[in-house]
Design a protein around this motif. Structure first.
Motif, PDB file in Angstrom:
ATOM      1  N   LEU A  20      58.249   0.780 -74.291  1.00 51.44           N
ATOM      2  CA  LEU A  20      59.051  -0.278 -74.889  1.00 51.44           C
ATOM      3  C   LEU A  20      60.105   0.287 -75.827  1.00 51.44           C
ATOM      4  CD1 LEU A  20      56.341  -2.993 -75.606  1.00 51.44           C
ATOM      5  CD2 LEU A  20      58.227  -3.142 -73.968  1.00 51.44           C
ATOM      6  N   ARG A  21      59.735   1.285 -76.598  1.00 50.67           N
ATOM      7  CA  ARG A  21      60.694   1.892 -77.526  1.00 50.67           C
ATOM      8  C   ARG A  21      61.861   2.511 -76.744  1.00 50.67           C
ATOM      9  NH1 ARG A  21      60.460   2.975 -82.766  1.00 50.67           N
ATOM     10  NH2 ARG A  21      58.224   2.507 -82.914  1.00 50.67           N
ATOM     11  N   ALA A  22      61.560   3.170 -75.637  1.00 52.33           N
ATOM     12  CA  ALA A  22      62.603   3.825 -74.853  1.00 52.33           C
ATOM     13  C   ALA A  22      63.509   2.817 -74.162  1.00 52.33           C
ATOM     14  CB  ALA A  22      61.970   4.753 -73.821  1.00 52.33           C
ATOM     15  N   VAL A  23      62.927   1.840 -73.484  1.00 52.06           N
ATOM     16  CA  VAL A  23      63.752   0.913 -72.706  1.00 52.06           C
ATOM     17  C   VAL A  23      64.535  -0.045 -73.604  1.00 52.06           C
ATOM     18  CG1 VAL A  23      62.018  -0.908 -72.352  1.00 52.06           C
ATOM     19  CG2 VAL A  23      63.780  -0.511 -70.614  1.00 52.06           C
ATOM     20  N   LEU A  24      63.938  -0.468 -74.723  1.00 56.75           N
ATOM     21  CA  LEU A  24      64.666  -1.335 -75.646  1.00 56.75           C
ATOM     22  C   LEU A  24      65.802  -0.575 -76.315  1.00 56.75           C
ATOM     23  CD1 LEU A  24      61.714  -3.333 -77.255  1.00 56.75           C
ATOM     24  CD2 LEU A  24      63.319  -4.116 -75.497  1.00 56.75           C
ATOM     25  N   SER A  25      65.573   0.696 -76.591  1.00 55.52           N
ATOM     26  CA  SER A  25      66.627   1.534 -77.176  1.00 55.52           C
ATOM     27  C   SER A  25      67.805   1.666 -76.213  1.00 55.52           C
ATOM     28  CB  SER A  25      66.073   2.913 -77.517  1.00 55.52           C
ATOM     29  OG  SER A  25      67.090   3.756 -78.006  1.00 55.52           O
ATOM     30  N   SER A  26      67.519   1.753 -74.927  1.00 56.08           N
ATOM     31  CA  SER A  26      68.581   1.962 -73.936  1.00 56.08           C
ATOM     32  C   SER A  26      69.535   0.783 -73.856  1.00 56.08           C
ATOM     33  CB  SER A  26      67.979   2.242 -72.556  1.00 56.08           C
ATOM     34  OG  SER A  26      67.447   1.056 -71.970  1.00 56.08           O
ATOM     35  N   ILE A  27      69.067  -0.400 -74.262  1.00 58.06           N
ATOM     36  CA  ILE A  27      69.930  -1.586 -74.216  1.00 58.06           C
ATOM     37  C   ILE A  27      70.274  -2.087 -75.622  1.00 58.06           C
ATOM     38  CG2 ILE A  27      69.288  -2.314 -71.898  1.00 58.06           C
ATOM     39  CD1 ILE A  27      67.305  -4.295 -73.126  1.00 58.06           C
ATOM     40  N   GLY A  28      70.147  -1.216 -76.598  1.00 58.35           N
ATOM     41  CA  GLY A  28      70.617  -1.537 -77.940  1.00 58.35           C
ATOM     42  C   GLY A  28      69.698  -2.398 -78.772  1.00 58.35           C
ATOM     43  N   GLY A  31      53.178 -15.661 -69.866  1.00 57.04           N
ATOM     44  CA  GLY A  31      51.837 -15.755 -69.310  1.00 57.04           C
ATOM     45  C   GLY A  31      51.656 -17.029 -68.512  1.00 57.04           C
ATOM     46  N   ALA A  32      52.189 -18.128 -69.049  1.00 53.42           N
ATOM     47  CA  ALA A  32      52.064 -19.424 -68.383  1.00 53.42           C
ATOM     48  C   ALA A  32      53.093 -19.605 -67.277  1.00 53.42           C
ATOM     49  CB  ALA A  32      52.201 -20.549 -69.413  1.00 53.42           C
ATOM     50  N   GLU A  33      54.313 -19.079 -67.497  1.00 51.43           N
ATOM     51  CA  GLU A  33      55.383 -19.199 -66.510  1.00 51.43           C
ATOM     52  C   GLU A  33      56.004 -17.818 -66.277  1.00 51.43           C
ATOM     53  OE1 GLU A  33      58.160 -22.422 -67.104  1.00 51.43           O
ATOM     54  OE2 GLU A  33      56.721 -23.479 -68.366  1.00 51.43           O
ATOM     55  N   PRO A  34      55.352 -17.004 -65.460  1.00 50.63           N
ATOM     56  CA  PRO A  34      55.832 -15.632 -65.238  1.00 50.63           C
ATOM     57  C   PRO A  34      57.195 -15.595 -64.563  1.00 50.63           C
ATOM     58  CG  PRO A  34      53.579 -15.930 -64.421  1.00 50.63           C
ATOM     59  CD  PRO A  34      54.119 -17.289 -64.701  1.00 50.63           C
ATOM     60  N   ILE A  35      57.974 -14.634 -64.950  1.00 52.59           N
ATOM     61  CA  ILE A  35      59.234 -14.368 -64.267  1.00 52.59           C
ATOM     62  C   ILE A  35      58.920 -13.566 -62.999  1.00 52.59           C
ATOM     63  CG2 ILE A  35      61.363 -12.996 -64.401  1.00 52.59           C
ATOM     64  CD1 ILE A  35      61.503 -13.778 -67.350  1.00 52.59           C
ATOM     65  N   ILE A  95      56.121  -8.790 -68.783  1.00 52.97           N
ATOM     66  CA  ILE A  95      57.119  -8.261 -69.725  1.00 52.97           C
ATOM     67  C   ILE A  95      58.085  -7.348 -68.987  1.00 52.97           C
ATOM     68  CG2 ILE A  95      57.374  -6.543 -71.560  1.00 52.97           C
ATOM     69  CD1 ILE A  95      57.003  -9.134 -72.789  1.00 52.97           C
ATOM     70  N   LYS A  96      57.554  -6.557 -68.056  1.00 51.91           N
ATOM     71  CA  LYS A  96      58.419  -5.673 -67.267  1.00 51.91           C
ATOM     72  C   LYS A  96      59.426  -6.498 -66.470  1.00 51.91           C
ATOM     73  CE  LYS A  96      59.628  -1.692 -65.317  1.00 51.91           C
ATOM     74  NZ  LYS A  96      60.470  -2.077 -64.191  1.00 51.91           N
ATOM     75  N   SER A  97      58.992  -7.612 -65.880  1.00 48.49           N
ATOM     76  CA  SER A  97      59.913  -8.462 -65.118  1.00 48.49           C
ATOM     77  C   SER A  97      60.995  -9.051 -66.021  1.00 48.49           C
ATOM     78  CB  SER A  97      59.136  -9.597 -64.432  1.00 48.49           C
ATOM     79  OG  SER A  97      58.271  -9.082 -63.443  1.00 48.49           O
ATOM     80  N   TRP A  98      60.620  -9.408 -67.248  1.00 49.64           N
ATOM     81  CA  TRP A  98      61.594  -9.928 -68.219  1.00 49.64           C
ATOM     82  C   TRP A  98      62.599  -8.836 -68.580  1.00 49.64           C
ATOM     83  CZ3 TRP A  98      62.137  -8.655 -73.564  1.00 49.64           C
ATOM     84  CH2 TRP A  98      62.921  -9.547 -74.308  1.00 49.64           C
ATOM     85  N   ILE A  99      62.110  -7.646 -68.833  1.00 45.51           N
ATOM     86  CA  ILE A  99      62.985  -6.522 -69.177  1.00 45.51           C
ATOM     87  C   ILE A  99      63.928  -6.196 -68.033  1.00 45.51           C
ATOM     88  CG2 ILE A  99      62.984  -4.022 -69.587  1.00 45.51           C
ATOM     89  CD1 ILE A  99      60.465  -4.454 -71.289  1.00 45.51           C
ATOM     90  N   ASP A 100      63.429  -6.289 -66.802  1.00 41.41           N
ATOM     91  CA  ASP A 100      64.253  -5.943 -65.639  1.00 41.41           C
ATOM     92  C   ASP A 100      65.495  -6.825 -65.517  1.00 41.41           C
ATOM     93  OD1 ASP A 100      62.712  -3.823 -64.833  1.00 41.41           O
ATOM     94  OD2 ASP A 100      61.527  -4.972 -63.392  1.00 41.41           O
ATOM     95  N   LEU A 101      65.458  -8.017 -66.111  1.00 38.88           N
ATOM     96  CA  LEU A 101      66.632  -8.885 -66.077  1.00 38.88           C
ATOM     97  C   LEU A 101      67.624  -8.550 -67.182  1.00 38.88           C
ATOM     98  CD1 LEU A 101      65.091 -12.393 -65.301  1.00 38.88           C
ATOM     99  CD2 LEU A 101      65.932 -10.647 -63.724  1.00 38.88           C
ATOM    100  N   LEU A 102      67.210  -7.715 -68.122  1.00 43.65           N
ATOM    101  CA  LEU A 102      68.063  -7.363 -69.255  1.00 43.65           C
ATOM    102  C   LEU A 102      68.719  -5.997 -69.114  1.00 43.65           C
ATOM    103  CD1 LEU A 102      65.710  -8.549 -72.138  1.00 43.65           C
ATOM    104  CD2 LEU A 102      67.731  -9.740 -71.258  1.00 43.65           C
ATOM    105  N   VAL A 103      68.074  -5.120 -68.359  1.00 46.16           N
ATOM    106  CA  VAL A 103      68.613  -3.764 -68.201  1.00 46.16           C
ATOM    107  C   VAL A 103      69.719  -3.800 -67.157  1.00 46.16           C
ATOM    108  CG1 VAL A 103      68.116  -1.380 -67.598  1.00 46.16           C
ATOM    109  CG2 VAL A 103      66.425  -2.726 -68.858  1.00 46.16           C
ATOM    110  N   ALA A 151      69.630 -17.556 -67.893  1.00 49.44           N
ATOM    111  CA  ALA A 151      68.893 -18.130 -69.015  1.00 49.44           C
ATOM    112  C   ALA A 151      68.242 -17.041 -69.860  1.00 49.44           C
ATOM    113  CB  ALA A 151      67.830 -19.102 -68.506  1.00 49.44           C
ATOM    114  N   VAL A 152      67.608 -16.077 -69.199  1.00 42.00           N
ATOM    115  CA  VAL A 152      66.947 -14.984 -69.923  1.00 42.00           C
ATOM    116  C   VAL A 152      67.964 -14.181 -70.729  1.00 42.00           C
ATOM    117  CG1 VAL A 152      65.756 -12.766 -69.627  1.00 42.00           C
ATOM    118  CG2 VAL A 152      64.957 -14.802 -68.402  1.00 42.00           C
ATOM    119  N   VAL A 153      69.073 -13.846 -70.104  1.00 44.51           N
ATOM    120  CA  VAL A 153      70.113 -13.065 -70.781  1.00 44.51           C
ATOM    121  C   VAL A 153      70.697 -13.851 -71.950  1.00 44.51           C
ATOM    122  CG1 VAL A 153      72.423 -12.092 -70.524  1.00 44.51           C
ATOM    123  CG2 VAL A 153      70.685 -11.668 -68.772  1.00 44.51           C
TER     124      VAL A 153
END
Length: 210
Positions: free
Chosen positions: A158-166, A44-48, A104-112, A78-80
Protein backbone atom coordinates in the motif's frame (compact mmCIF):
# COMPACT_ATOMS: atom_id res chain seq x y z
CA UNK A 1 -13.97 22.67 1.93
CA UNK A 2 -12.58 19.60 3.70
CA UNK A 3 -14.04 16.27 2.61
CA UNK A 4 -13.63 12.72 3.92
CA UNK A 5 -13.74 9.65 1.67
CA UNK A 6 -14.35 6.60 3.89
CA UNK A 7 -13.60 3.16 2.41
CA UNK A 8 -14.27 -0.15 4.16
CA UNK A 9 -13.12 -3.48 2.74
CA UNK A 10 -13.72 -6.12 5.41
CA UNK A 11 -15.88 -9.06 4.35
CA UNK A 12 -17.21 -9.20 7.90
CA UNK A 13 -20.30 -7.13 8.65
CA UNK A 14 -20.07 -7.77 12.41
CA UNK A 15 -17.01 -8.16 14.59
CA UNK A 16 -14.72 -6.43 12.11
CA UNK A 17 -11.85 -4.58 13.75
CA UNK A 18 -11.15 -2.43 10.69
CA UNK A 19 -14.81 -1.42 10.46
CA UNK A 20 -14.69 -0.51 14.14
CA UNK A 21 -11.54 1.57 13.68
CA UNK A 22 -12.60 3.30 10.46
CA UNK A 23 -16.02 4.10 11.93
CA UNK A 24 -14.37 5.57 15.01
CA UNK A 25 -12.09 7.80 12.93
CA UNK A 26 -14.94 8.88 10.65
CA UNK A 27 -17.13 9.78 13.63
CA UNK A 28 -14.35 11.80 15.25
CA UNK A 29 -13.43 13.50 11.98
CA UNK A 30 -17.01 14.49 11.23
CA UNK A 31 -17.42 15.82 14.77
CA UNK A 32 -14.28 17.92 14.32
CA UNK A 33 -15.29 19.03 10.79
CA UNK A 34 -19.05 19.64 11.03
CA UNK A 35 -19.11 21.46 7.70
CA UNK A 36 -16.96 18.90 5.88
CA UNK A 37 -18.18 16.63 3.10
CA UNK A 38 -18.45 12.88 3.59
CA UNK A 39 -18.57 9.98 1.12
CA UNK A 40 -18.72 6.30 2.08
CA UNK A 41 -17.97 3.25 -0.06
CA UNK A 42 -18.24 -0.30 1.29
CA UNK A 43 -16.11 -2.60 -0.85
CA UNK A 44 -17.02 -5.58 1.32
CA UNK A 45 -20.74 -5.20 0.68
CA UNK A 46 -20.44 -3.91 -2.90
CA UNK A 47 -17.14 -5.13 -4.37
CA UNK A 48 -15.66 -3.44 -7.38
CA UNK A 49 -15.22 -6.03 -10.17
CA UNK A 50 -11.71 -7.10 -11.04
CA UNK A 51 -10.20 -4.90 -13.72
CA UNK A 52 -10.89 -5.92 -17.32
CA UNK A 53 -8.76 -5.31 -20.38
CA UNK A 54 -11.20 -2.67 -21.60
CA UNK A 55 -10.99 -0.78 -18.31
CA UNK A 56 -7.21 -1.02 -18.21
CA UNK A 57 -6.80 0.16 -21.79
CA UNK A 58 -9.17 3.07 -21.22
CA UNK A 59 -7.14 4.16 -18.19
CA UNK A 60 -3.95 4.03 -20.22
CA UNK A 61 -5.45 5.90 -23.18
CA UNK A 62 -8.84 7.53 -22.50
CA UNK A 63 -8.82 9.25 -25.91
CA UNK A 64 -9.73 6.02 -27.71
CA UNK A 65 -12.77 3.73 -27.66
CA UNK A 66 -11.80 0.45 -26.01
CA UNK A 67 -15.26 -1.05 -25.78
CA UNK A 68 -15.86 0.05 -22.23
CA UNK A 69 -19.39 -0.76 -21.08
CA UNK A 70 -21.55 2.08 -19.70
CA UNK A 71 -21.43 0.42 -16.26
CA UNK A 72 -17.63 0.15 -16.31
CA UNK A 73 -17.30 3.76 -17.43
CA UNK A 74 -19.66 5.04 -14.74
CA UNK A 75 -17.98 3.07 -11.96
CA UNK A 76 -14.48 4.15 -12.98
CA UNK A 77 -15.51 7.78 -13.17
CA UNK A 78 -17.23 7.59 -9.78
CA UNK A 79 -14.24 6.02 -8.01
CA UNK A 80 -11.81 8.52 -9.52
CA UNK A 81 -14.07 11.49 -8.73
CA UNK A 82 -14.46 10.40 -5.10
CA UNK A 83 -10.71 10.34 -4.57
CA UNK A 84 -10.02 13.56 -6.46
CA UNK A 85 -12.64 15.45 -4.46
CA UNK A 86 -11.55 14.20 -1.03
CA UNK A 87 -9.10 16.06 1.18
CA UNK A 88 -8.81 13.05 3.51
CA UNK A 89 -8.99 9.41 2.44
CA UNK A 90 -9.69 6.77 5.10
CA UNK A 91 -9.08 3.10 4.29
CA UNK A 92 -10.17 0.25 6.53
CA UNK A 93 -7.97 -2.64 5.42
CA UNK A 94 -7.86 -6.05 7.11
CA UNK A 95 -4.96 -8.40 6.43
CA UNK A 96 -6.00 -11.53 4.56
CA UNK A 97 -3.27 -14.14 4.10
CA UNK A 98 -0.50 -11.59 4.75
CA UNK A 99 -1.77 -9.11 2.15
CA UNK A 100 -4.71 -6.83 1.33
CA UNK A 101 -8.24 -7.88 0.32
CA UNK A 102 -8.70 -8.23 -3.43
CA UNK A 103 -11.49 -5.65 -3.18
CA UNK A 104 -8.97 -2.95 -2.21
CA UNK A 105 -6.73 -4.06 -5.08
CA UNK A 106 -9.66 -3.67 -7.51
CA UNK A 107 -10.31 -0.16 -6.15
CA UNK A 108 -6.63 0.75 -6.52
CA UNK A 109 -6.55 -0.62 -10.07
CA UNK A 110 -9.04 2.08 -11.10
CA UNK A 111 -6.80 4.80 -9.69
CA UNK A 112 -3.41 3.79 -11.06
CA UNK A 113 -3.28 5.52 -14.43
CA UNK A 114 -0.97 7.89 -16.32
CA UNK A 115 -3.22 10.76 -15.24
CA UNK A 116 -2.41 10.08 -11.59
CA UNK A 117 1.15 8.75 -11.69
CA UNK A 118 3.81 10.99 -10.21
CA UNK A 119 6.34 11.51 -12.99
CA UNK A 120 9.97 10.57 -12.30
CA UNK A 121 11.71 13.54 -10.73
CA UNK A 122 8.44 15.34 -10.01
CA UNK A 123 7.48 16.40 -6.51
CA UNK A 124 3.75 15.92 -6.89
CA UNK A 125 0.92 14.66 -9.04
CA UNK A 126 -2.79 15.24 -9.55
CA UNK A 127 -3.75 13.45 -6.31
CA UNK A 128 -0.96 14.88 -4.15
CA UNK A 129 -1.59 16.86 -1.00
CA UNK A 130 -4.28 14.67 0.54
CA UNK A 131 -4.20 13.09 3.98
CA UNK A 132 -4.50 9.30 3.81
CA UNK A 133 -5.24 7.19 6.89
CA UNK A 134 -5.00 3.40 6.64
CA UNK A 135 -6.54 1.55 9.59
CA UNK A 136 -5.50 -2.08 9.52
CA UNK A 137 -6.11 -5.25 11.50
CA UNK A 138 -3.72 -8.18 11.70
CA UNK A 139 -4.34 -11.48 13.41
CA UNK A 140 -0.69 -11.70 14.45
CA UNK A 141 2.29 -9.41 14.71
CA UNK A 142 4.96 -8.62 12.13
CA UNK A 143 7.16 -6.39 14.26
CA UNK A 144 10.96 -6.77 14.19
CA UNK A 145 12.01 -9.87 16.09
CA UNK A 146 8.69 -11.68 15.74
CA UNK A 147 8.55 -15.11 14.06
CA UNK A 148 6.81 -13.66 10.99
CA UNK A 149 8.84 -10.52 10.56
CA UNK A 150 8.94 -9.84 6.83
CA UNK A 151 5.63 -11.58 6.11
CA UNK A 152 3.72 -8.29 6.00
CA UNK A 153 2.70 -7.66 2.38
CA UNK A 154 -0.05 -5.27 3.43
CA UNK A 155 1.64 -2.02 4.45
CA UNK A 156 4.66 -2.25 2.10
CA UNK A 157 2.43 -2.74 -0.97
CA UNK A 158 0.00 0.00 0.00
CA UNK A 159 2.81 2.41 0.82
CA UNK A 160 4.44 1.77 -2.56
CA UNK A 161 1.36 1.93 -4.77
CA UNK A 162 -0.18 4.93 -2.99
CA UNK A 163 3.15 6.74 -3.26
CA UNK A 164 3.22 6.10 -7.01
CA UNK A 165 -0.02 8.06 -7.46
CA UNK A 166 0.80 10.88 -5.07
CA UNK A 167 -1.16 9.67 -2.06
CA UNK A 168 1.78 9.38 0.33
CA UNK A 169 2.40 13.05 1.15
CA UNK A 170 0.62 12.59 4.48
CA UNK A 171 0.14 8.84 4.74
CA UNK A 172 -0.43 7.29 8.16
CA UNK A 173 -0.81 3.59 9.01
CA UNK A 174 -2.60 2.65 12.22
CA UNK A 175 -2.29 -1.05 13.02
CA UNK A 176 -4.32 -3.18 15.43
CA UNK A 177 -2.27 -6.34 15.82
CA UNK A 178 -2.80 -9.72 17.46
CA UNK A 179 -6.56 -9.53 16.88
CA UNK A 180 -6.80 -13.34 16.73
CA UNK A 181 -5.62 -13.55 20.34
CA UNK A 182 -9.22 -12.87 21.38
CA UNK A 183 -10.52 -16.06 19.73
CA UNK A 184 -7.57 -18.46 19.19
CA UNK A 185 -6.80 -20.51 22.34
CA UNK A 186 -3.15 -20.95 21.39
CA UNK A 187 -2.76 -17.14 21.40
CA UNK A 188 -4.56 -16.53 24.71
CA UNK A 189 -1.38 -15.37 26.45
CA UNK A 190 -1.10 -12.58 23.88
CA UNK A 191 -4.61 -11.24 24.50
CA UNK A 192 -3.45 -8.34 26.74
CA UNK A 193 -1.05 -7.22 24.01
CA UNK A 194 -3.83 -7.43 21.44
CA UNK A 195 -6.13 -5.35 23.62
CA UNK A 196 -3.40 -2.76 24.14
CA UNK A 197 -2.72 -2.59 20.40
CA UNK A 198 -6.41 -1.94 19.72
CA UNK A 199 -6.59 0.72 22.43
CA UNK A 200 -3.50 2.43 21.06
CA UNK A 201 -5.02 2.37 17.56
CA UNK A 202 -8.10 4.18 18.86
CA UNK A 203 -5.98 6.78 20.63
CA UNK A 204 -3.92 7.39 17.51
CA UNK A 205 -6.97 7.71 15.27
CA UNK A 206 -8.55 10.19 17.68
CA UNK A 207 -5.49 12.44 17.36
CA UNK A 208 -5.35 12.06 13.57
CA UNK A 209 -9.01 13.04 13.25
CA UNK A 210 -8.39 16.58 14.53
Amino acid sequence: MSSLLHIDSSIRTTGSVTRELSSYFATEWRRNHPDGGYTYRDLGAEPIPHITNAVRESLLDPSRDHGLSPEEKALTEAVVAEVREATTVLLGVPMYNYAIPSTIKSWIDLLVSPAHMVAPGADSGLLSGKTVIVATARGGSYAPGTPREGWDHQEPYLRAVLSSIGLADNLKFVHAELTLSAIVPAMAALKPLGEQSLATAHETLKKLAL
